[in-house]
Each structure stands twice: as C-alpha cells, then as structure tokens.
Motif scaffolding. Structure first.
Motif, PDB file in Angstrom:
ATOM      1  N   ALA A 138      83.452  88.589   8.088  1.00 28.29           N
ATOM      2  CA  ALA A 138      84.493  88.993   6.992  1.00 28.29           C
ATOM      3  C   ALA A 138      85.750  87.730   7.232  1.00 28.29           C
ATOM      4  O   ALA A 138      86.233  87.244   6.097  1.00 28.29           O
ATOM      5  CB  ALA A 138      84.881  90.290   7.130  1.00 28.29           C
ATOM      6  N   LEU A 139      86.233  87.560   8.210  1.00 28.88           N
ATOM      7  CA  LEU A 139      87.255  86.861   8.471  1.00 28.88           C
ATOM      8  C   LEU A 139      87.151  85.189   8.446  1.00 28.88           C
ATOM      9  O   LEU A 139      87.625  84.584   7.549  1.00 28.88           O
ATOM     10  CB  LEU A 139      87.783  86.707  10.177  1.00 28.88           C
ATOM     11  N   LEU A 140      85.719  84.862   8.606  1.00 30.98           N
ATOM     12  CA  LEU A 140      85.331  83.395   7.981  1.00 30.98           C
ATOM     13  C   LEU A 140      85.264  83.409   6.576  1.00 30.98           C
ATOM     14  O   LEU A 140      85.622  82.406   6.050  1.00 30.98           O
ATOM     15  CB  LEU A 140      83.917  83.364   8.884  1.00 30.98           C
ATOM     16  N   VAL A 141      84.723  84.307   5.962  1.00 22.77           N
ATOM     17  CA  VAL A 141      84.668  84.350   4.396  1.00 22.77           C
ATOM     18  C   VAL A 141      85.963  84.397   3.861  1.00 22.77           C
ATOM     19  O   VAL A 141      86.408  83.510   3.101  1.00 22.77           O
ATOM     20  CB  VAL A 141      83.765  85.551   3.970  1.00 22.77           C
ATOM     21  N   GLY A 142      86.917  85.047   4.428  1.00 19.59           N
ATOM     22  CA  GLY A 142      88.349  85.176   4.008  1.00 19.59           C
ATOM     23  C   GLY A 142      89.004  83.836   4.397  1.00 19.59           C
ATOM     24  O   GLY A 142      89.912  83.410   3.220  1.00 19.59           O
ATOM     25  N   GLY A 143      88.574  83.319   5.377  1.00 15.48           N
ATOM     26  CA  GLY A 143      89.560  81.770   5.528  1.00 15.48           C
ATOM     27  C   GLY A 143      88.885  80.910   4.705  1.00 15.48           C
ATOM     28  O   GLY A 143      89.666  80.048   4.141  1.00 15.48           O
ATOM     29  N   VAL A 144      87.585  80.952   4.527  1.00  9.65           N
ATOM     30  CA  VAL A 144      87.124  79.938   3.336  1.00  9.65           C
ATOM     31  C   VAL A 144      87.752  80.195   2.001  1.00  9.65           C
ATOM     32  O   VAL A 144      87.985  79.296   1.283  1.00  9.65           O
ATOM     33  CB  VAL A 144      85.529  80.061   3.452  1.00  9.65           C
ATOM     34  N   GLY A 145      87.829  81.534   1.650  1.00  9.02           N
ATOM     35  CA  GLY A 145      88.384  81.695   0.344  1.00  9.02           C
ATOM     36  C   GLY A 145      89.900  81.211   0.227  1.00  9.02           C
ATOM     37  O   GLY A 145      90.342  80.642  -0.756  1.00  9.02           O
ATOM     38  N   VAL A 146      90.754  81.418   1.490  1.00  5.34           N
ATOM     39  CA  VAL A 146      92.184  80.921   1.440  1.00  5.34           C
ATOM     40  C   VAL A 146      92.149  79.472   1.361  1.00  5.34           C
ATOM     41  O   VAL A 146      92.831  78.850   0.532  1.00  5.34           O
ATOM     42  CB  VAL A 146      92.713  81.425   2.635  1.00  5.34           C
ATOM     43  N   ALA A 147      91.192  78.788   1.945  1.00  8.07           N
ATOM     44  CA  ALA A 147      91.316  77.319   2.221  1.00  8.07           C
ATOM     45  C   ALA A 147      90.923  76.567   0.641  1.00  8.07           C
ATOM     46  O   ALA A 147      91.576  75.935   0.142  1.00  8.07           O
ATOM     47  CB  ALA A 147      90.261  76.861   3.183  1.00  8.07           C
ATOM     48  N   ASN A 148      89.798  77.570   0.060  1.00  4.54           N
ATOM     49  CA  ASN A 148      89.618  76.837  -1.275  1.00  4.54           C
ATOM     50  C   ASN A 148      90.469  77.154  -2.169  1.00  4.54           C
ATOM     51  O   ASN A 148      90.854  76.204  -3.200  1.00  4.54           O
ATOM     52  CB  ASN A 148      88.116  77.768  -1.704  1.00  4.54           C
ATOM     53  N   THR A 149      91.147  78.369  -2.139  1.00 10.52           N
ATOM     54  CA  THR A 149      92.291  78.573  -3.114  1.00 10.52           C
ATOM     55  C   THR A 149      93.519  77.514  -2.790  1.00 10.52           C
ATOM     56  O   THR A 149      94.030  77.184  -3.860  1.00 10.52           O
ATOM     57  CB  THR A 149      92.578  80.130  -2.758  1.00 10.52           C
ATOM     58  N   MET A 150      93.683  77.230  -1.699  1.00  5.11           N
ATOM     59  CA  MET A 150      94.810  76.398  -1.622  1.00  5.11           C
ATOM     60  C   MET A 150      94.594  75.156  -1.847  1.00  5.11           C
ATOM     61  O   MET A 150      95.586  74.281  -2.395  1.00  5.11           O
ATOM     62  CB  MET A 150      95.136  76.427   0.091  1.00  5.11           C
ATOM     63  N   VAL A 151      93.422  74.598  -1.674  1.00  6.43           N
ATOM     64  CA  VAL A 151      92.930  73.332  -2.101  1.00  6.43           C
ATOM     65  C   VAL A 151      92.900  73.102  -3.604  1.00  6.43           C
ATOM     66  O   VAL A 151      93.570  72.058  -4.289  1.00  6.43           O
ATOM     67  CB  VAL A 151      91.279  72.670  -1.301  1.00  6.43           C
ATOM     68  N   ILE A 152      92.150  74.110  -4.393  1.00  4.52           N
ATOM     69  CA  ILE A 152      92.634  74.051  -5.929  1.00  4.52           C
ATOM     70  C   ILE A 152      93.856  74.098  -6.278  1.00  4.52           C
ATOM     71  O   ILE A 152      94.436  73.441  -7.316  1.00  4.52           O
ATOM     72  CB  ILE A 152      91.835  75.300  -6.320  1.00  4.52           C
ATOM     73  N   SER A 153      94.906  74.954  -5.671  1.00  7.89           N
ATOM     74  CA  SER A 153      96.247  74.892  -5.957  1.00  7.89           C
ATOM     75  C   SER A 153      97.058  73.475  -5.563  1.00  7.89           C
ATOM     76  O   SER A 153      97.707  73.291  -6.523  1.00  7.89           O
ATOM     77  CB  SER A 153      97.007  75.935  -4.858  1.00  7.89           C
ATOM     78  N   VAL A 154      96.560  72.683  -4.721  1.00  7.06           N
ATOM     79  CA  VAL A 154      97.006  71.508  -4.580  1.00  7.06           C
ATOM     80  C   VAL A 154      96.753  70.542  -5.725  1.00  7.06           C
ATOM     81  O   VAL A 154      97.588  69.748  -6.173  1.00  7.06           O
ATOM     82  CB  VAL A 154      96.859  70.928  -3.073  1.00  7.06           C
ATOM     83  N   GLU A 198      95.759  71.447  -8.794  1.00 10.28           N
ATOM     84  CA  GLU A 198      96.321  71.816  -9.934  1.00 10.28           C
ATOM     85  C   GLU A 198      98.134  71.513  -9.953  1.00 10.28           C
ATOM     86  O   GLU A 198      98.718  71.461 -11.104  1.00 10.28           O
ATOM     87  CB  GLU A 198      96.203  73.199 -10.200  1.00 10.28           C
ATOM     88  N   ARG A 199      98.804  71.455  -8.802  1.00  7.45           N
ATOM     89  CA  ARG A 199     100.106  71.303  -8.814  1.00  7.45           C
ATOM     90  C   ARG A 199     100.512  69.845  -8.385  1.00  7.45           C
ATOM     91  O   ARG A 199     101.794  69.868  -7.766  1.00  7.45           O
ATOM     92  CB  ARG A 199     100.603  72.713  -7.889  1.00  7.45           C
ATOM     93  N   ARG A 200      99.690  69.028  -8.375  1.00  8.39           N
ATOM     94  CA  ARG A 200     100.094  67.614  -8.201  1.00  8.39           C
ATOM     95  C   ARG A 200     101.483  67.306  -8.838  1.00  8.39           C
ATOM     96  O   ARG A 200     102.382  66.467  -8.261  1.00  8.39           O
ATOM     97  CB  ARG A 200      99.081  66.660  -8.381  1.00  8.39           C
ATOM     98  N   SER A 201     101.570  67.470 -10.008  1.00 14.54           N
ATOM     99  CA  SER A 201     102.767  67.078 -10.653  1.00 14.54           C
ATOM    100  C   SER A 201     103.842  67.629 -10.171  1.00 14.54           C
ATOM    101  O   SER A 201     105.122  67.175 -10.098  1.00 14.54           O
ATOM    102  CB  SER A 201     102.653  67.351 -12.333  1.00 14.54           C
ATOM    103  N   GLU A 202     103.757  68.991  -9.832  1.00 18.66           N
ATOM    104  CA  GLU A 202     104.974  69.765  -9.249  1.00 18.66           C
ATOM    105  C   GLU A 202     105.404  68.968  -7.804  1.00 18.66           C
ATOM    106  O   GLU A 202     106.607  68.938  -7.690  1.00 18.66           O
ATOM    107  CB  GLU A 202     104.617  71.144  -9.086  1.00 18.66           C
ATOM    108  N   ILE A 203     104.318  68.682  -7.227  1.00 16.36           N
ATOM    109  CA  ILE A 203     104.597  68.379  -5.905  1.00 16.36           C
ATOM    110  C   ILE A 203     105.462  66.848  -5.938  1.00 16.36           C
ATOM    111  O   ILE A 203     106.265  66.344  -5.408  1.00 16.36           O
ATOM    112  CB  ILE A 203     103.276  67.930  -5.007  1.00 16.36           C
ATOM    113  N   GLY A 204     104.751  66.183  -6.918  1.00 13.43           N
ATOM    114  CA  GLY A 204     105.297  64.569  -7.376  1.00 13.43           C
ATOM    115  C   GLY A 204     106.973  64.851  -7.874  1.00 13.43           C
ATOM    116  O   GLY A 204     107.742  64.113  -7.144  1.00 13.43           O
ATOM    117  N   LEU A 205     107.057  65.999  -8.636  1.00 14.85           N
ATOM    118  CA  LEU A 205     108.711  66.136  -9.102  1.00 14.85           C
ATOM    119  C   LEU A 205     109.551  66.444  -7.895  1.00 14.85           C
ATOM    120  O   LEU A 205     110.632  66.019  -7.835  1.00 14.85           O
ATOM    121  CB  LEU A 205     108.456  67.171 -10.076  1.00 14.85           C
ATOM    122  N   ARG A 206     109.045  67.336  -7.071  1.00 10.74           N
ATOM    123  CA  ARG A 206     109.645  67.961  -5.775  1.00 10.74           C
ATOM    124  C   ARG A 206     110.034  66.702  -4.859  1.00 10.74           C
ATOM    125  O   ARG A 206     111.193  66.556  -4.346  1.00 10.74           O
ATOM    126  CB  ARG A 206     109.240  68.972  -5.157  1.00 10.74           C
TER     127      ARG A 206
END
Length: 321
Positions: A206-222, A224-232
């Motif tokens: 369960a922890l492994l699956v949760g870790g993969v889910g968090v990593a996947n969510t954060m990669v997608i977040s990065v 999708e938010r590249r313009s926000e990162i560039g602005l900052r």
C-alpha cells in the motif's frame, strides 16, 4: 501443565508463587469408578477417570460449561460431580440438574454441570470431577495432586516451563513430567506471526502504491505548472524555493492520505470489534507510525518532481503554452 505420580501437597502454592504464573490449579486422581446407575457391572467403567478438582479450574484451563454450574465453596463438600462431554455421553447424561444423578464410589452423586470440549485440556473430556474436600473425606483421596495446570504470561511460557519441575518437587524434580506448551498455543503463535507478516506485506504494498501515486501526481503537476514556475523564477525565486514548494506540496498530499487512511483503519477496527463484542484498542504508536511512514514515502516520491521543477530554465518555462 505438570504430571506426576506423587508430588507434595504444597506444590500448588509453590508453583503459584512463580512471578510469571497468572493462576494455578490441580487435579487429584481418585480411586473410584462412575456408572450411570448402581446396576451396571463393576467392570464396565467406560474408561471414565474420577478426579478431585479445585474450584478455580475453569479460570486456569479456560474450561467452559454447556449446562449447569461448576464446583464452588457451597457444593464441593457434597456429592456433586461435573462431567466432561465424552464422559457425559458415555454415561447417557444430557443435562445437569438436581434430579440427574450418577453412581460414583458406591453412592449417588448429583450432576451439577457439563463441560464443553476444551482444546487446551482435552483430557478433561473423559473425566468426572468432584470436589476436593469431599474426595478427601468420603472417597479415600490422599490429597496429593496428580496433575497441576498452570496459566503463565504468554511471553514467558518457556521460562516458566523450565523451572516447573524443580518448583513442583524440589527433592525429586526428575520425577515430574512437564508438558510442552500446548499445540493450540503454538498454533496460535504461528497464526499470529503469519497474520502479522501478511499485514506488514500488505502495508508495504500500500505504501509503495501510494508513493507511486504521489510521484505521478507531482510529475504531472510540474508539467502543468511550468508557466507558473517560469514566472516565479523570473520574479526572483531561487531553485531552492521552487524545490521546497513542491516538496511541501508532496508532504501535504501524503499527510492528507495518511490521516485519511489511519482514520479509515480505526473506523474499520472499531466496527469489527464491536460486531464481535471485543474491546477495541488502537495504539497511539500505530497511528503515529502510519502517518510518519506516509510522510517519509511522500518525501521520497516528491523529491524527483521537486528537483525537476527547480531545474526548469525560466525562459523555457515561460515559453510553454
């Protein structure tokens, strides 16, 4: 449990003084036979043994009654008997009561109770148990215990087993046979170990699956938010600040998941325990461990996306539509 042909009458008290012993009781072999009535031939004993029993036998052995009551201070000085399930079957006794009697030791005994089958002490199933004082007064019982049943702290069973012989009969410890911990207890320990291993394995998955889910969510977040990162970055944010931002987000996501999982686990535990009629206890260390492990997994899973976000060049990030 200890078994001997002859042990000191003080042995029960001596065994009870062992620190890790929770309770101790005894049975004494009585030279008497039991029959359904006084017309049965003496040779037809059906293999039923008669023993004198202490009043605390059920508490120590876990014996239960299917009908009637156990021996107590009010009836153990009178001709009362409790029958094991097989003994009762062989005698044709199906209930206990003041009008139910068997012929024991050349006199009538009232059957006051019927025992349920007991996996820990199956020998009780074929026994007729009478009061210790009455056996001494009327049945010629010498008062010496033949069998001593001991209930010890579960984690200290082996240590108690090692000193039972010398404690029971200090002068002749070799004459005392000490049985190994019951097969039922050993099976229970093996089952507990297997179940614990299974739960730990499921928790790790369960922890492994949760870790993969968090990593996947954060990669997608990065992504999708590249313009926000560039602005900052163009406004002066350092790589460390960008990295910390995404690490904090992954930690927050993991913490929410951990708290939700712990809450659900507590609810399921309490619900199942209530259904079974058991007391429900959830250790604080288990709750803290569950949340702590999700935070660690979240930090590991969010590290790569955070580093990736921090390394994005401002110009490239701003140029992303």
């Amino acid at each position: 449990m200890t078994d001997s042909r002859l042990v000191p009458s003080e042995s029960v008290q001596m065994v009870g003084n062992i620190p890790d012993v929770e309770s101790v009781t005894a049975l004494g072999k009585v030279d008497a036979k039991v029959y359904r009535n006084d017309h049965i031939p003496a040779a037809e004993t059906s293999g039923i043994a008669v023993y004198a029993a202490k009043t605390n036998l059920p508490e120590t052995t876990g014996a239960k009654l299917t009908d009637g009551r156990w021996l107590n201070a009010a009836n153990d000085r009178y001709p009362s008997v409790v029958l094991g399930p097989r003994a009762a079957e062989q005698l044709g006794v199906h209930r206990a009561g003041s009008d139910v009697q068997v012929w024991l030791g050349d006199r009538w005994f009232t059957v006051i109770g019927l025992l349920a089958p007991n996996e820990l002490t199956p020998e009780l199933d074929t026994q007729a148990l009478v009061g210790w004082p009455y056996a001494e007064e009327k049945l010629g019982f010498d008062g010496y215990p033949s069998v001593i049943h001991v209930r010890a702290v579960e984690e200290r069973v082996s240590q108690v087993q090692g000193i039972l012989g010398a404690t029971t009969n200090p002068e002749k410890p070799d004459e005392v046979a000490v049985s190994r911990p019951s097969d039922a207890l050993a099976a229970k320990e093996a089952t507990d170990d297997t179940l614990s291993g299974l739960l730990l394995g499921l928790g790790a998955v369960a922890l492994l699956v949760g870790g993969v889910g968090v990593a996947n969510t954060m990669v997608i977040s990065v992504l999708e938010r590249r313009s926000e990162i560039g602005l900052r970055r163009s406004l002066g944010a350092t790589r460390g600040q960008i990295r910390n931002q995404f690490l904090c987000e992954s930690q927050l996501l993991s913490a929410l998941g951990g708290v939700g999982g712990v809450t659900l686990g507590i609810a399921v535990t309490i619900g199942y325990a209530s259904y079974q009629g058991w007391p429900s206890v959830v250790p604080a260390w288990a709750m803290a461990g569950g949340i702590g492990s999700t935070l660690i997994i979240g930090a590991l899973a969010g590290f790569y996306p955070a580093v990736r976000a921090a390394r994005l060049p401002p110009t490239e990030a701003l140029a992303t539509p």
